[in-house]
Design a protein around this motif. Structure first.
Motif, mmCIF file in Angstrom:
data_model
loop_
_atom_site.group_PDB
_atom_site.id
_atom_site.type_symbol
_atom_site.label_atom_id
_atom_site.label_comp_id
_atom_site.label_asym_id
_atom_site.label_seq_id
_atom_site.Cartn_x
_atom_site.Cartn_y
_atom_site.Cartn_z
ATOM 1 N N HIS A 86 7.011 -15.100 52.204
ATOM 2 C CA HIS A 86 6.593 -16.157 53.134
ATOM 3 C C HIS A 86 5.286 -16.742 52.633
ATOM 4 C CE1 HIS A 86 4.968 -17.743 57.091
ATOM 5 N NE2 HIS A 86 6.146 -18.294 57.021
ATOM 6 N N VAL A 97 3.347 -20.920 60.862
ATOM 7 C CA VAL A 97 4.648 -20.961 60.208
ATOM 8 C C VAL A 97 4.487 -21.594 58.833
ATOM 9 C CG1 VAL A 97 5.765 -21.158 62.458
ATOM 10 C CG2 VAL A 97 5.383 -23.214 61.105
ATOM 11 N N GLY A 112 13.737 -21.073 54.027
ATOM 12 C CA GLY A 112 13.547 -21.140 55.471
ATOM 13 C C GLY A 112 12.208 -21.711 55.866
ATOM 14 N N GLY A 114 9.763 -22.653 59.827
ATOM 15 C CA GLY A 114 9.711 -22.612 61.279
ATOM 16 C C GLY A 114 9.319 -21.257 61.828
ATOM 17 N N PHE A 116 10.254 -17.792 63.437
ATOM 18 C CA PHE A 116 11.333 -16.811 63.531
ATOM 19 C C PHE A 116 11.066 -15.754 64.608
ATOM 20 C CE2 PHE A 116 11.495 -18.474 59.291
ATOM 21 C CZ PHE A 116 12.825 -18.467 58.916
ATOM 22 N N SER A 179 12.895 -19.166 69.636
ATOM 23 C CA SER A 179 12.431 -19.424 68.276
ATOM 24 C C SER A 179 13.044 -20.727 67.805
ATOM 25 C CB SER A 179 12.836 -18.295 67.329
ATOM 26 O OG SER A 179 11.971 -17.195 67.429
ATOM 27 N N TYR A 181 13.803 -22.315 64.018
ATOM 28 C CA TYR A 181 13.675 -22.141 62.569
ATOM 29 C C TYR A 181 14.796 -22.836 61.824
ATOM 30 C CZ TYR A 181 17.032 -18.235 63.210
ATOM 31 O OH TYR A 181 18.117 -17.463 63.536
ATOM 32 N N GLU A 183 17.195 -22.877 58.076
ATOM 33 C CA GLU A 183 17.704 -22.134 56.927
ATOM 34 C C GLU A 183 18.528 -23.081 56.054
ATOM 35 O OE1 GLU A 183 19.932 -18.758 58.226
ATOM 36 O OE2 GLU A 183 18.168 -17.681 58.993
ATOM 37 N N ASN A 211 7.323 -28.021 60.499
ATOM 38 C CA ASN A 211 6.325 -26.956 60.493
ATOM 39 C C ASN A 211 4.995 -27.422 61.083
ATOM 40 O OD1 ASN A 211 8.040 -25.081 59.358
ATOM 41 N ND2 ASN A 211 7.147 -25.174 57.316
#
Length: 227
Positions: A86, A97, A112, A114, A116, A179, A181, A183, A211
């Protein structure tokens, strides 16, 4: 960078998910992990050019361990056969994020972004409030062509809009979320493409408005102290 070596090691680990095999193949792990950290560093440096908040640090500080916590799981396999990292303003912390990377063979790799973390109730409340107050801005981000061509917002959600929010709000469906997010799937063969880094950076750049919205909502969030 030979990303195929990463996938081969992870595939072999998945077929031989035990401590004895892992210890016997430590050199293969170190080689694969070195390539992964090189990839993470390259992405970090490239993302810094378009997102000045990105923290420049040692790539090893942005990665997650393969060892699984099996205490509360029926699956006692000791390792998660995936390399993960990350990249954000505070490294691998989930908030702020940032940009998440998971490499796992069998078409399970993805880029990915956002939020989580369902476990942070304060974070969820802050984002819901921001969506309720700035719904038009949120919708504009989600309606942009660069977003709709690549992403669908995911996340665990309640069945109903939570108490205190208008169930008829134009963004009511997103107010249900705990959440938010993204992907973007990556096929195994894409990882060996010489243009993979450029493609990944382009995908991450398309996430930046999403984000940014979340991070603005989370400006006052405080990470809970560890007990």
């Amino acid at each position: 960078m030979n990303q195929n070596l990463i996938l081969q090691f992870l595939y072999d680990l998945e077929q031989n998910n035990c401590r004895e095999w892992f210890h016997d193949h430590k050199q293969q792990y170190q080689a694969a992990n070195g390539i992964f950290e090189e990839l993470v560093e390259t992405l970090m440096l490239e993302l810094k050019k378009s997102d000045p908040t990105v923290l420049l640090t040692e790539p090893g500080k942005l990665t997650f361990k393969l060892v699984r916590d099996t205490r509360f799981s029926n699956d006692k396999s000791p390792y998660l056969p995936a390399f993960r990292a990350h990249i954000s303003a505070k490294g691998k912390l989930p908030i702020p994020v940032g940009y998440y990377l998971m490499l796992r063979p069998g078409g399970r790799s993805f880029l990915g972004g956002g939020l989580f973390a369902d476990m942070f109730r304060d974070a969820t409340a802050m984002v819901r409030a921001a969506i309720a107050d700035r719904g038009e801005e949120w919708q504009e981000i989600l309606s942009a062509t660069s977003f709709t061509e690549r992403f669908i917002v995911k996340g665990n959600a309640l069945k109903k809009v939570p108490y205190g929010f208008d169930p008829n709000h134009p963004q009511a469906e997103y107010l249900k979320n705990k959440s938010w997010y993204l992907e973007y799937p990556i096929a195994d063969e894409e990882l060996s493409d010489p243009q993979f880094v450029q493609k990944a950076v382009g995908v991450y750049q398309a996430m930046q408005p999403f984000n940014n919205f979340l991070n603005q909502a989370l400006e006052q969030f405080q990470m809970p102290a560890r007990s």
